[in-house]
Scaffold this active site. Structure first.
Site, PDB file in Angstrom:
ATOM      1  N   LEU A 177      -0.085  44.701  29.559  1.00 50.99           N
ATOM      2  CA  LEU A 177       0.138  44.000  30.763  1.00 50.99           C
ATOM      3  C   LEU A 177      -0.464  42.703  30.611  1.00 50.99           C
ATOM      4  O   LEU A 177       0.342  41.750  30.778  1.00 50.99           O
ATOM      5  CB  LEU A 177      -0.301  44.855  31.881  1.00 50.99           C
ATOM      6  N   ALA A 178      -1.647  42.779  30.368  1.00 50.98           N
ATOM      7  CA  ALA A 178      -2.616  41.479  30.177  1.00 50.98           C
ATOM      8  C   ALA A 178      -1.974  40.669  29.031  1.00 50.98           C
ATOM      9  O   ALA A 178      -1.550  39.332  29.121  1.00 50.98           O
ATOM     10  CB  ALA A 178      -4.004  41.361  30.378  1.00 50.98           C
ATOM     11  N   ASP A 179      -1.632  41.264  27.995  1.00 46.50           N
ATOM     12  CA  ASP A 179      -1.268  40.612  26.771  1.00 46.50           C
ATOM     13  C   ASP A 179       0.282  40.020  27.131  1.00 46.50           C
ATOM     14  O   ASP A 179       0.719  38.783  26.531  1.00 46.50           O
ATOM     15  CB  ASP A 179      -1.110  41.526  25.830  1.00 46.50           C
ATOM     16  N   SER A 180       1.097  40.776  27.610  1.00 43.65           N
ATOM     17  CA  SER A 180       2.493  40.482  27.965  1.00 43.65           C
ATOM     18  C   SER A 180       2.527  39.055  28.941  1.00 43.65           C
ATOM     19  O   SER A 180       3.231  38.007  28.509  1.00 43.65           O
ATOM     20  CB  SER A 180       3.224  41.528  28.456  1.00 43.65           C
ATOM     21  N   GLY A 183       1.310  36.284  26.907  1.00 46.72           N
ATOM     22  CA  GLY A 183       2.524  35.822  25.864  1.00 46.72           C
ATOM     23  C   GLY A 183       3.481  34.726  26.672  1.00 46.72           C
ATOM     24  O   GLY A 183       3.963  33.852  26.454  1.00 46.72           O
TER      25      GLY A 183
END
Length: 407
Positions: A177-180, A183
């Site tokens: 979630l946080a990575d997406s 991004g």
């Protein structure tokens, strides 16, 4: 066996045609940002270490030894290998940077500088370059040099503390979630920096900390705490701002989700389930007060839904113009008629590894210059020679770099 060349781009030029992006990043925020740029026509070159490719190639399920996550994350990217820590790798990257618009990287702060590839050197090679630096905690501060992953951001920002049942533990999402979110934010930041370049003529550094975009998505929690001392509690599927708002089990053993963020929708739901008396209560006129009476509202709505199949529930809600959705897993998503109408899941044809494969389409639709998936993730280093030849290197120079371990 030499990998085949990627398919040709569609005839209608997408909006980022001519934009050149070097993706030096791994796992997952930085590479996703580059993917989003490639989806709308940017020439994205994925630069990986010769012997340590992006770990996303091995994440999650594989088919016939081919990592499926990489097919999504690596789409619309050409792939090359380069060891930036070697003299030949450093020199080659500076040559690539001189001809690029954007570099996306996620090394720990100080790593590029250790290789004499920091902003000073890169901007000297190309003053118009935008350098997007994506790290867990940012380029400075007491945590800057710590290893940083999306899971840590989800824990640190308050998401996990507010997620889960009231009497249960803090809950992390089962996906990046946080990575997406980071991004998406990085792609936006890059486009903002490129827009600024149109006015200033100069590139700049984007400092993206994965811990920050997810905090923005959490909404006004810092403001609530600052002004009221309020800390968001765990409420499970319920909301502190309105009710009924929950998931409810249907007679055929499936689930639906109901939302009543608007007062008019809440009134329609209670009339639909045969409880207009509750809608007439003085407390029903406020979302916060309705949330305080969630037990009685959930009982009324849940009992009505439990007597009907999911199809019947959705049909009746639609007639009443009330808000409902089925709780779907990926099997349902792949056949959902609304997703089908939007083309949200699309087929990438003739992948050399897997043939036809289905994945999420580009993120949004543009009426005049749409994006497209030109090809899925390519093999490690498939386009090294082609990219370097375009850069002007001779066969002898490429062979020398390979012999020196730079490729």
């Amino acid at each position: 066996m030499t990998p085949s060349a990627p398919p040709t781009a569609p005839k209608a030029p997408p909006p980022l045609t001519g934009l050149r992006v070097l993706d030096l990043a791994t796992l997952f925020a930085g590479p996703l940002a580059a993917t989003l740029l490639g989806d709308f026509g940017a020439d994205v070159v994925k630069v990986e270490h010769p012997t340590r490719p992006d770990p996303s190639r091995g994440h999650g399920p594989a088919k016939d030894g081919v990592g499926l996550w990489w097919k999504l994350l690596g789409r619309n990217k050409r792939t090359m290998t380069l060891d930036l820590s070697t003299p030949g790798g450093r020199t080659t990257l500076l040559r690539l940077a001189a001809d690029a618009d954007v570099i996306v990287e996620n090394f720990r702060p100080g790593t590029l500088e250790k290789w004499d590839l920091g902003w000073e050197e890169l901007s000297a090679a190309n003053p118009r370059l935008v350098l997007a630096r994506v790290t867990g905690f940012g380029q400075f501060g007491p945590y800057a040099r710590r290893p940083g992953f999306g899971t840590l951001a989800e824990a640190m920002c308050g998401f996990a503390a507010a997620t889960g049942e009231p009497d249960g533990p803090p809950t992390l999402p089962p996906f990046g979630l946080a990575d997406s979110i980071a991004g998406l934010a990085t792609a936006y930041a890059v486009m903002t920096a490129l827009a600024a370049r149109e006015h200033t003529g100069r590139g700049q550094v984007v400092d993206m900390a994965i811990i920050e975009p997810i905090l923005t998505v959490l909404g006004p929690q810092p403001l609530w705490y600052d002004q009221l001392g309020h800390v968001q509690p765990r409420t499970g599927n319920r909301s502190a701002n309105n009710a009924p708002r929950n998931t409810y089990r249907t007679a055929d053993g499936t689930w639906v989700a109901v939302s009543t963020s608007a007062q008019s929708i809440a009134e329609r739901v209670l009339r639909l389930v045969g409880r207009p008396d509750l809608a007439a209560e003085p407390w029903f006129g406020s979302g916060t007060e309705r949330a305080a009476h969630a037990d009685v509202l959930d009982e009324a709505v849940g009992a009505w839904i439990a007597d009907r199949t999911r199809a019947e529930v959705i049909e009746e809600f639609e007639k009443a113009e009330a808000a409902v959705a089925p709780v779907q897993d990926v099997r349902d998503v792949m056949t959902d008629p609304q997703y089908a109408a939007l083309g949200t899941i699309t087929t990438v044809h003739d992948d050399p590894d897997l043939g036809d494969l289905r994945m999420q389409n580009v993120l949004f639709r543009l009426s005049e210059t749409p994006g497209a998936i030109r090809w899925a993730g390519r093999p490690h280093g498939a386009d090294t020679d082609a990219v370097l030849t375009e850069l002007g290197l001779t066969d002898r120079e490429i062979s020398s770099l390979r012999e020196a371990g730079a490729l």
